[in-house]
Design a protein around this motif. Structure first.
Motif, PDB file in Angstrom:
ATOM      1  N   GLU A   1       0.827  -1.209   0.000  1.00 25.20           N
ATOM      2  CA  GLU A   1       0.000   0.000   0.000  1.00 25.20           C
ATOM      3  C   GLU A   1       0.864   1.264   0.000  1.00 25.20           C
ATOM      4  OE1 GLU A   1      -3.273   2.246   2.865  1.00 25.20           O
ATOM      5  OE2 GLU A   1      -2.790   0.158   3.251  1.00 25.20           O
ATOM      6  N   LEU A   2       1.919   1.273   0.823  1.00 25.88           N
ATOM      7  CA  LEU A   2       2.804   2.441   0.880  1.00 25.88           C
ATOM      8  C   LEU A   2       3.505   2.668  -0.453  1.00 25.88           C
ATOM      9  CD1 LEU A   2       3.902   4.675   2.741  1.00 25.88           C
ATOM     10  CD2 LEU A   2       5.776   3.104   3.330  1.00 25.88           C
ATOM     11  N   TRP A   3       3.997   1.596  -1.068  1.00 21.66           N
ATOM     12  CA  TRP A   3       4.659   1.734  -2.370  1.00 21.66           C
ATOM     13  C   TRP A   3       3.671   2.214  -3.428  1.00 21.66           C
ATOM     14  CZ3 TRP A   3       8.298   2.186   0.419  1.00 21.66           C
ATOM     15  CH2 TRP A   3       9.142   1.223   0.947  1.00 21.66           C
ATOM     16  N   ALA A   4       2.439   1.762  -3.362  1.00 26.19           N
ATOM     17  CA  ALA A   4       1.423   2.211  -4.325  1.00 26.19           C
ATOM     18  C   ALA A   4       1.160   3.708  -4.172  1.00 26.19           C
ATOM     19  CB  ALA A   4       0.130   1.416  -4.147  1.00 26.19           C
ATOM     20  N   ILE A   5       1.130   4.183  -2.942  1.00 28.32           N
ATOM     21  CA  ILE A   5       0.941   5.625  -2.711  1.00 28.32           C
ATOM     22  C   ILE A   5       2.103   6.412  -3.309  1.00 28.32           C
ATOM     23  CG2 ILE A   5       0.869   7.419  -0.928  1.00 28.32           C
ATOM     24  CD1 ILE A   5      -0.564   5.265   0.863  1.00 28.32           C
ATOM     25  N   ILE A   6       3.313   5.966  -3.006  1.00 30.62           N
ATOM     26  CA  ILE A   6       4.496   6.672  -3.523  1.00 30.62           C
ATOM     27  C   ILE A   6       4.573   6.562  -5.041  1.00 30.62           C
ATOM     28  CG2 ILE A   6       7.026   6.678  -3.574  1.00 30.62           C
ATOM     29  CD1 ILE A   6       6.929   5.835  -0.591  1.00 30.62           C
ATOM     30  N   ASP A   7       4.381   5.355  -5.574  1.00 34.33           N
ATOM     31  CA  ASP A   7       4.504   5.152  -7.014  1.00 34.33           C
ATOM     32  C   ASP A   7       3.420   5.875  -7.798  1.00 34.33           C
ATOM     33  OD1 ASP A   7       6.725   3.638  -6.456  1.00 34.33           O
ATOM     34  OD2 ASP A   7       5.746   1.708  -6.789  1.00 34.33           O
ATOM     35  N   GLY A   8       2.343   6.257  -7.145  1.00 33.72           N
ATOM     36  CA  GLY A   8       1.281   7.016  -7.797  1.00 33.72           C
ATOM     37  C   GLY A   8       1.522   8.514  -7.814  1.00 33.72           C
ATOM     38  N   MET A   9       2.561   8.967  -7.122  1.00 36.21           N
ATOM     39  CA  MET A   9       2.867  10.404  -7.083  1.00 36.21           C
ATOM     40  C   MET A   9       3.450  10.836  -8.429  1.00 36.21           C
ATOM     41  SD  MET A   9       4.684  10.737  -3.373  1.00 36.21           S
ATOM     42  CE  MET A   9       3.847  10.266  -1.873  1.00 36.21           C
ATOM     43  N   PRO A  10       3.099  12.020  -8.894  1.00 36.29           N
ATOM     44  CA  PRO A  10       3.583  12.480 -10.201  1.00 36.29           C
ATOM     45  C   PRO A  10       5.106  12.457 -10.347  1.00 36.29           C
ATOM     46  CG  PRO A  10       1.858  13.927  -9.408  1.00 36.29           C
ATOM     47  CD  PRO A  10       2.167  12.970  -8.289  1.00 36.29           C
ATOM     48  N   MET A  11       5.834  12.868  -9.328  1.00 34.40           N
ATOM     49  CA  MET A  11       7.297  12.874  -9.428  1.00 34.40           C
ATOM     50  C   MET A  11       7.844  11.451  -9.532  1.00 34.40           C
ATOM     51  SD  MET A  11       8.384  16.087  -9.299  1.00 34.40           S
ATOM     52  CE  MET A  11      10.047  16.006  -8.733  1.00 34.40           C
ATOM     53  N   ARG A  12       7.258  10.526  -8.810  1.00 40.52           N
ATOM     54  CA  ARG A  12       7.707   9.137  -8.869  1.00 40.52           C
ATOM     55  C   ARG A  12       7.379   8.525 -10.224  1.00 40.52           C
ATOM     56  NH1 ARG A  12      11.267   5.255  -8.053  1.00 40.52           N
ATOM     57  NH2 ARG A  12      10.317   3.224  -7.710  1.00 40.52           N
ATOM     58  N   ARG A  13       6.188   8.827 -10.749  1.00 42.85           N
ATOM     59  CA  ARG A  13       5.834   8.329 -12.081  1.00 42.85           C
ATOM     60  C   ARG A  13       6.830   8.840 -13.121  1.00 42.85           C
ATOM     61  NH1 ARG A  13       0.203   9.676 -10.794  1.00 42.85           N
ATOM     62  NH2 ARG A  13       0.408  11.304 -12.359  1.00 42.85           N
ATOM     63  N   SER A  14       7.241  10.093 -12.962  1.00 48.32           N
ATOM     64  CA  SER A  14       8.231  10.672 -13.869  1.00 48.32           C
ATOM     65  C   SER A  14       9.576   9.956 -13.729  1.00 48.32           C
ATOM     66  CB  SER A  14       8.389  12.164 -13.582  1.00 48.32           C
ATOM     67  OG  SER A  14       9.378  12.726 -14.391  1.00 48.32           O
TER      68      SER A  14
END
Length: 144
Positions: free
Chosen positions: A123-136
């Motif tokens: 769940e934590l990784w999904a939150i982070i990986d969904g952030m625009p900067m992380r997606r970039s």
């Protein structure tokens, strides 16, 4: 008496400024996970620490710095060692009614997630990986 009062107000204002500065130094470089606990033996705290220690490569890949805040002390990294007496990071934000809490702070310095219980790393990784900067970041690495 007035001088004492003015001194106290100025001290309070500057201490808040110093705390903000500590987060500013991390802004745009690292995400921050603050783990608040009353005790290192707290079950929710131990669940989070064990999970994070078991998945260090994912922690590093997400540019995540972990801080443990306990009372008036803070420790950077896991396991919690080398305690500092001045708590530089968002102590006033602690909302741990059951003795544990966490805050996820994004690269922009904003609070992205709060919880008063341990969070599954998926769940934590999904939150982070969904952030625009992380997606970039992932896109630049050639991953969708």
């Amino acid at each position: 008496m007035r001088q004492i009062l003015v001194g106290m107000v100025l001290g309070f204002l500057f201490s808040g400024f110093a705390h903000a500065q500590d987060l500013q130094a991390l802004q745009w470089k690292n995400r921050v996970l603050l783990l608040y606990t009353d005790s290192l033996s707290d079950s929710q705290y131990k669940i989070m620490v064990d999970a994070l220690l078991a998945d260090q490569s994912a922690v590093e890949a997400r540019k995540l710095l972990v801080y443990t805040v306990m009372g008036g002390k803070v420790s950077r990294g896991l396991p919690a060692e080398n305690w500092q007496d001045d708590v530089p990071l968002r102590v006033a934000r602690q909302n741990a009614q059951n003795g544990f809490g966490l805050e996820l702070i994004g690269l922009d310095g904003g609070v992205k997630y709060r919880s008063t219980s341990a969070v599954n790393l998926v769940e934590l990784w999904a939150i982070i990986d969904g952030m625009p900067m992380r997606r970039s970041e992932l896109k630049n690495q050639g991953r969708p």
